[in-house]
Design a protein around this motif. Sequence first.
Motif, short mmCIF file in Angstrom:
data_model
loop_
_atom_site.label_atom_id
_atom_site.label_comp_id
_atom_site.label_asym_id
_atom_site.label_seq_id
_atom_site.Cartn_x
_atom_site.Cartn_y
_atom_site.Cartn_z
N GLU A 1 53.76 102.07 26.58
CA GLU A 1 53.53 101.56 27.93
C GLU A 1 52.86 100.19 27.88
O GLU A 1 51.95 99.96 27.10
CB GLU A 1 52.64 102.52 28.71
N ARG A 2 53.31 99.30 28.76
CA ARG A 2 52.72 97.97 28.89
C ARG A 2 52.06 97.85 30.25
O ARG A 2 52.57 98.34 31.26
CB ARG A 2 53.81 96.89 28.75
N LEU A 3 50.91 97.22 30.26
CA LEU A 3 50.19 97.01 31.51
C LEU A 3 50.83 95.84 32.24
O LEU A 3 50.86 94.71 31.74
CB LEU A 3 48.72 96.71 31.20
N THR A 4 51.37 96.10 33.43
CA THR A 4 52.09 95.05 34.16
C THR A 4 51.39 94.61 35.43
O THR A 4 51.49 93.45 35.83
CB THR A 4 53.51 95.53 34.53
N HIS A 5 50.66 95.53 36.09
CA HIS A 5 50.01 95.17 37.34
C HIS A 5 48.75 96.01 37.52
O HIS A 5 48.56 97.03 36.85
CB HIS A 5 50.96 95.39 38.54
N GLY B 1 47.24 99.43 28.52
CA GLY B 1 48.36 100.36 28.59
C GLY B 1 48.26 101.43 27.53
O GLY B 1 47.49 101.33 26.57
N ASP C 1 49.76 90.44 39.04
CA ASP C 1 50.71 90.28 37.95
C ASP C 1 49.96 90.07 36.64
O ASP C 1 49.75 88.94 36.18
CB ASP C 1 51.63 89.09 38.23
N ASP D 1 50.72 87.95 28.50
CA ASP D 1 51.75 87.41 27.61
C ASP D 1 51.61 85.92 27.35
O ASP D 1 52.15 85.41 26.36
CB ASP D 1 53.15 87.67 28.19
N ARG E 1 50.88 90.98 33.62
CA ARG E 1 51.74 90.70 32.49
C ARG E 1 51.82 89.21 32.19
O ARG E 1 51.84 88.80 31.03
CB ARG E 1 53.14 91.26 32.76
N ALA E 2 51.85 88.40 33.24
CA ALA E 2 51.98 86.96 33.04
C ALA E 2 50.82 86.41 32.22
O ALA E 2 51.01 85.58 31.32
CB ALA E 2 52.05 86.25 34.39
N ASP F 1 49.05 101.69 33.35
CA ASP F 1 49.72 100.71 34.20
C ASP F 1 49.41 101.00 35.66
O ASP F 1 49.56 102.13 36.12
CB ASP F 1 51.23 100.74 33.96
N ARG G 1 46.40 105.14 36.95
CA ARG G 1 47.01 104.31 37.98
C ARG G 1 46.38 104.61 39.34
O ARG G 1 46.13 105.76 39.69
CB ARG G 1 48.52 104.58 38.04
#
Length: 288
Positions: free
Chosen positions: A164-168, A158, A194, A200, A196-197, A131, A100
């Motif tokens: 863990e999920r990569l969100t930003h 992630g 962003d 996904d 995650r958008a 993340d 990070r």
Amino acid sequence: MSASILPSDPQLTRMPLTRMQGRAELGFVHVDGTDRLARLYQRAPLRVLFPDPPQDEPPHAALVTTSGGLAGGDVLELSVHAGPAAGAVLVGSAAEKVYRSTGPDTCIDVSLTVDAGAALEYLPQETILFDGARLRRTTRIAAAAGARLLAGEILVFGRTARGERLTHGLIREAWEIRQDGRLIWADALHLQDDLRAVLDAAAGFAGAVAAASMVVLAADPIALRDQARALHADYPGRFGAGLINGVLVARWLDGDAQRLRAAFGETWKHVRHAALGRPARLPRLWDI
């Protein structure tokens, strides 16, 4: 009396962080029927080890990041030159971790030069993006007519083993291939903020936790494309392979990072055998 600097002290936030600038330069030549290392320069934290290759293989070079991972502001530069008729295999010794970032980007620049009659493999292991990581990576390839190349990358979004999920963050993955100075293929993935958008979205990465790319320069790319497609007839992830200006480009998306790695490695084994005439196996380091 000097004042101590506590974690909450504003002086701490103004202290410049130590950034790493690693570099490795390698050159290979073919002399008296043998492929040899002709040039080596390395600067920590990027180091190169030379495990003994099997007798029927060219020299193997293992890339090691001695810091254990990369943080924001770190820079790695890799330059490899395979001279006329020379052969070499570059392999990552372990997965690369990108931590990070508090703001600065982690930058990786790869330059591969393949002269006429040379055959080069560039096989890093996975790049795991924590993340909040910010990665800018560029791979530039300069190939002569008649050169053969097999190169790839795997991204893991992630620390999936920890859930863990990569969100930003930032993902900038760019490729460029020139043949005899002429640009024949270029591609860039750019995701920012962003993440995650897009990861996904059904029209984006459809929830995939890992993605991979493989590019091949060889004499019969159509046969290689058909072979790669046949290998994935029952693959449950997403796979595609196509030709652009004689470059075979293969891509993977998968919700299971280990399954993607296995499919990528299996394809690599078969393609290296068909395209480079080398045994259908992975380097020992990568196949652990």
